[in-house]
Design a protein around this motif. Structure first.
Motif, short mmCIF file in Angstrom:
data_model
loop_
_atom_site.label_atom_id
_atom_site.label_comp_id
_atom_site.label_asym_id
_atom_site.label_seq_id
_atom_site.Cartn_x
_atom_site.Cartn_y
_atom_site.Cartn_z
N HIS A 183 0.84 -1.17 -0.04
CA HIS A 183 -0.09 0.14 -0.15
C HIS A 183 1.00 1.29 -0.01
CE1 HIS A 183 -2.97 2.89 2.38
NE2 HIS A 183 -3.16 2.72 0.93
N HIS A 184 1.90 1.35 0.96
CA HIS A 184 2.78 2.66 1.14
C HIS A 184 3.50 2.39 -0.22
CE1 HIS A 184 2.21 3.46 5.13
NE2 HIS A 184 2.81 2.44 5.45
N ALA A 185 3.88 1.31 -1.07
CA ALA A 185 4.58 1.46 -2.17
C ALA A 185 4.01 2.12 -3.26
CB ALA A 185 4.93 0.07 -2.50
N LEU A 186 2.52 1.89 -3.53
CA LEU A 186 1.76 2.48 -4.26
C LEU A 186 1.60 3.96 -4.30
CD1 LEU A 186 -1.33 0.02 -4.87
CD2 LEU A 186 0.73 0.21 -6.13
N HIS A 187 1.33 4.38 -3.06
CA HIS A 187 1.36 5.78 -2.59
C HIS A 187 2.70 6.52 -3.30
CE1 HIS A 187 -2.60 6.65 -1.08
NE2 HIS A 187 -2.36 5.53 -0.47
N ALA A 188 3.73 5.56 -2.78
CA ALA A 188 5.24 6.35 -3.15
C ALA A 188 5.47 6.38 -4.50
CB ALA A 188 6.24 5.38 -2.36
N LEU A 189 5.03 5.35 -5.17
CA LEU A 189 5.34 5.47 -6.66
C LEU A 189 4.44 6.77 -7.38
CD1 LEU A 189 5.34 1.88 -7.42
CD2 LEU A 189 7.17 3.40 -7.94
N GLY A 190 3.16 6.66 -6.96
CA GLY A 190 1.99 7.61 -7.43
C GLY A 190 2.04 7.19 -8.81
N ARG A 239 7.04 16.25 -5.91
CA ARG A 239 7.15 16.25 -4.33
C ARG A 239 8.18 17.14 -3.79
NH1 ARG A 239 6.00 10.81 -2.43
NH2 ARG A 239 6.23 10.00 -4.74
N GLN A 254 0.69 13.72 -7.11
CA GLN A 254 -0.74 13.24 -7.71
C GLN A 254 -0.76 12.04 -7.68
OE1 GLN A 254 -1.96 16.22 -9.08
NE2 GLN A 254 -4.09 15.22 -8.83
N GLU A 255 -1.82 11.48 -6.83
CA GLU A 255 -2.16 9.98 -6.72
C GLU A 255 -3.04 9.57 -7.93
OE1 GLU A 255 -0.78 8.07 -4.44
OE2 GLU A 255 0.26 9.70 -2.96
N MET A 256 -2.58 8.39 -8.35
CA MET A 256 -3.31 7.78 -9.42
C MET A 256 -4.33 6.88 -8.68
SD MET A 256 -2.62 8.38 -12.28
CE MET A 256 -2.61 10.43 -11.61
N MET A 287 -5.62 -6.59 -0.23
CA MET A 287 -4.72 -5.31 0.54
C MET A 287 -5.67 -4.47 1.16
SD MET A 287 -2.32 -2.56 -1.23
CE MET A 287 -3.65 -1.31 -1.64
N ILE A 296 -5.49 -3.52 5.21
CA ILE A 296 -4.93 -2.16 5.59
C ILE A 296 -6.32 -1.38 6.38
CG2 ILE A 296 -3.34 -1.93 3.97
CD1 ILE A 296 -4.84 0.03 2.70
N GLU A 346 1.29 9.07 3.94
CA GLU A 346 1.90 8.67 2.79
C GLU A 346 2.73 9.37 2.14
OE1 GLU A 346 1.32 5.48 2.08
OE2 GLU A 346 -0.29 5.17 3.44
N PHE A 390 6.11 9.12 3.65
CA PHE A 390 6.67 7.94 3.34
C PHE A 390 7.27 8.17 2.20
CE2 PHE A 390 6.57 3.76 1.48
CZ PHE A 390 7.06 3.00 2.39
N GLY A 391 6.81 8.18 1.32
CA GLY A 391 7.33 8.33 -0.13
C GLY A 391 8.60 9.33 -0.29
N LEU A 437 11.44 7.83 1.67
CA LEU A 437 12.10 6.83 0.62
C LEU A 437 13.02 7.47 -0.13
CD1 LEU A 437 11.67 3.74 0.33
CD2 LEU A 437 9.89 4.29 -1.17
#
Lengths: 232, 232
Positions: free
Chosen positions: A147-154, B156, B162-164, B192, B196, B213, B216-217, B220
């Motif tokens: 879940h975090h990963a998806l947000h981090a990738l965006g 960022r 921008q979240e997809m 998932m 969560i 989030e 977190f990103g 990272l």
DNA sequence: GGCCCGAACTTACCTTGTACGATATTGCGC
DNA sequence: GCGCAATATCGTACAAGGTAAGTTCGGGCC
């Protein structure tokens, strides 16, 4: 009274939501997203603007539909990939998937903007993300980490980024003199631009989003996630 | 013939580019960016639509100007920060700067979209980036690494993403039943989401971009850059 | 043939950006 | 104070684009 295309001419293939959406993609591909108007779209289909409303609810619906079409194109492309994803192989699998998706966006440079403005997610996009989560799970990710990963990738998860920063294609020209002028106001920026010489003036998607930079950022994130996966 | 506000009433503060742009921000803050029309903007200023064109070239110019106003607000906020940035301290300094910038966007939720659609960079934004590069240089970054870093951070760096992907505010409700229905089509995603529990339904910017989030990103990426800095 | 109905079309309205020219207001030398 | 040019504002009007409402057309069914 002979309408625009006479009543007795060839039958003309009937419209359909699918045909409309594909035509919309075509129009955007050819003239950019701002050229996509209902009238232009109708023209592309040899119909009248209002006829489209029988197949789509409103223009927003066309944009939503476009996202679906592109996402479908992506799913088709990544669907052909068949590589291992268990354990440490997750990273290469995710990487390849994302870079494959990116290829689709490179064919439709206007698409990122459309994706970003959509507020409700299309089934095809959700499907894409589901598969991506699957790969991460194969790599041993907890649901929480995925879940975090998806947000981090965006948006990077889909293959594009929006760059805030465009060093104006610093190709020689007059920009050298301009750099001198700005040097005291922006010492660090000018110093940086002077040094990096900006030696890759090709393959941009949106603003200065070239392949090398995209992969750099992607790998940075994937490597970070990989470390978390291992220490978990 | 008594115009809307009579010829002899109180003098009315004159318009100016700055007043127009600030009013534009106000209108967007109150009614969202789509409510920002030239007529609405004029109304806010107690003037007529066409009067604005003496101070701004066209609507695009207003949007550009808005970016400048918001970026100015950001620069003012980060300008008050005074923390060490030499060596290993770079990371905390950059982190604080970005999170401070983010605060500004949280006050103007419509602003990310405007920033993204601007094609030419505003001086204030460039200035922000210059300072950011400075911090990285303090941390020992090469110009090349700093350049990569900016691309890796993307939007960022300014404090937003921008979240997809928006798990539809999965607050109990009927969505539990919906999850069951999708479970076989989207096994990983549903798994998932079920796990969560989505226990942070607050503070969103755009789509599901909550503070946790975002950080977190951000961390990272910053951690990854820090490692590169050390091994360089 | 008469009827129904889906599909496409016609007309027209409303919002929004903005060109153009008229008008009002201000600052300034006298 | 006065007149006049520069500065600033406004009124009118048009074009582009989304879309609501009503209309026409043609093909299947009784």
């Amino acid at each position: 009274m002979a309408t625009r295309n006479g009543p007795r001419t060839e039958p003309r293939t009937p419209l359909s939501r699918d045909r409309v959406l594909r035509a919309a993609v075509k129009v955007a591909d050819e003239g950019g997203i701002e050229s996509l108007t209902m009238r232009r779209l109708a023209e592309e289909l040899g119909a009248e603007a209002m006829s489209l409303y029988y197949h789509v609810a409103k223009k927003e619906d066309v944009l939503d539909g476009i996202v679906g079409v592109i996402a479908g194109e992506i799913n088709e492309a990544v669907g052909r990939i068949d590589v291992p994803s268990q354990g440490a192989a997750w990273k290469a699998a995710v990487r390849q998937r994302i870079l494959t998706a990116r290829q689709v966006f490179l064919r439709h440079p206007w698409a990122p903007r459309v994706f970003e403005t959509r507020t409700d997610v299309s089934p095809a996009v959700v499907q894409y993300f589901d598969a991506l989560i699957g790969l991460m799970r194969d790599g041993g990710f907890s649901n929480d980490l995925a879940h975090h990963a998806l947000h981090a990738l965006g948006s990077r998860a889909l293959g594009f980024t929006q760059e805030m920063f465009d060093p104006g294609d610093g190709t020689g020209d007059e920009s050298a003199a301009m750099l001198d002028a700005m040097a005291e106001q922006l010492p660090h920026l000018v110093g940086m631009l002077r040094e990096i010489a900006h030696d890759d003036p090709d393959s941009t998607l949106g603003w200065c989003d070239d392949q090398t930079e995209f992969e750099f950022g992607l790998d940075l994130i994937l490597d970070g996630l990989d470390r978390m996966r291992e220490t978990a």
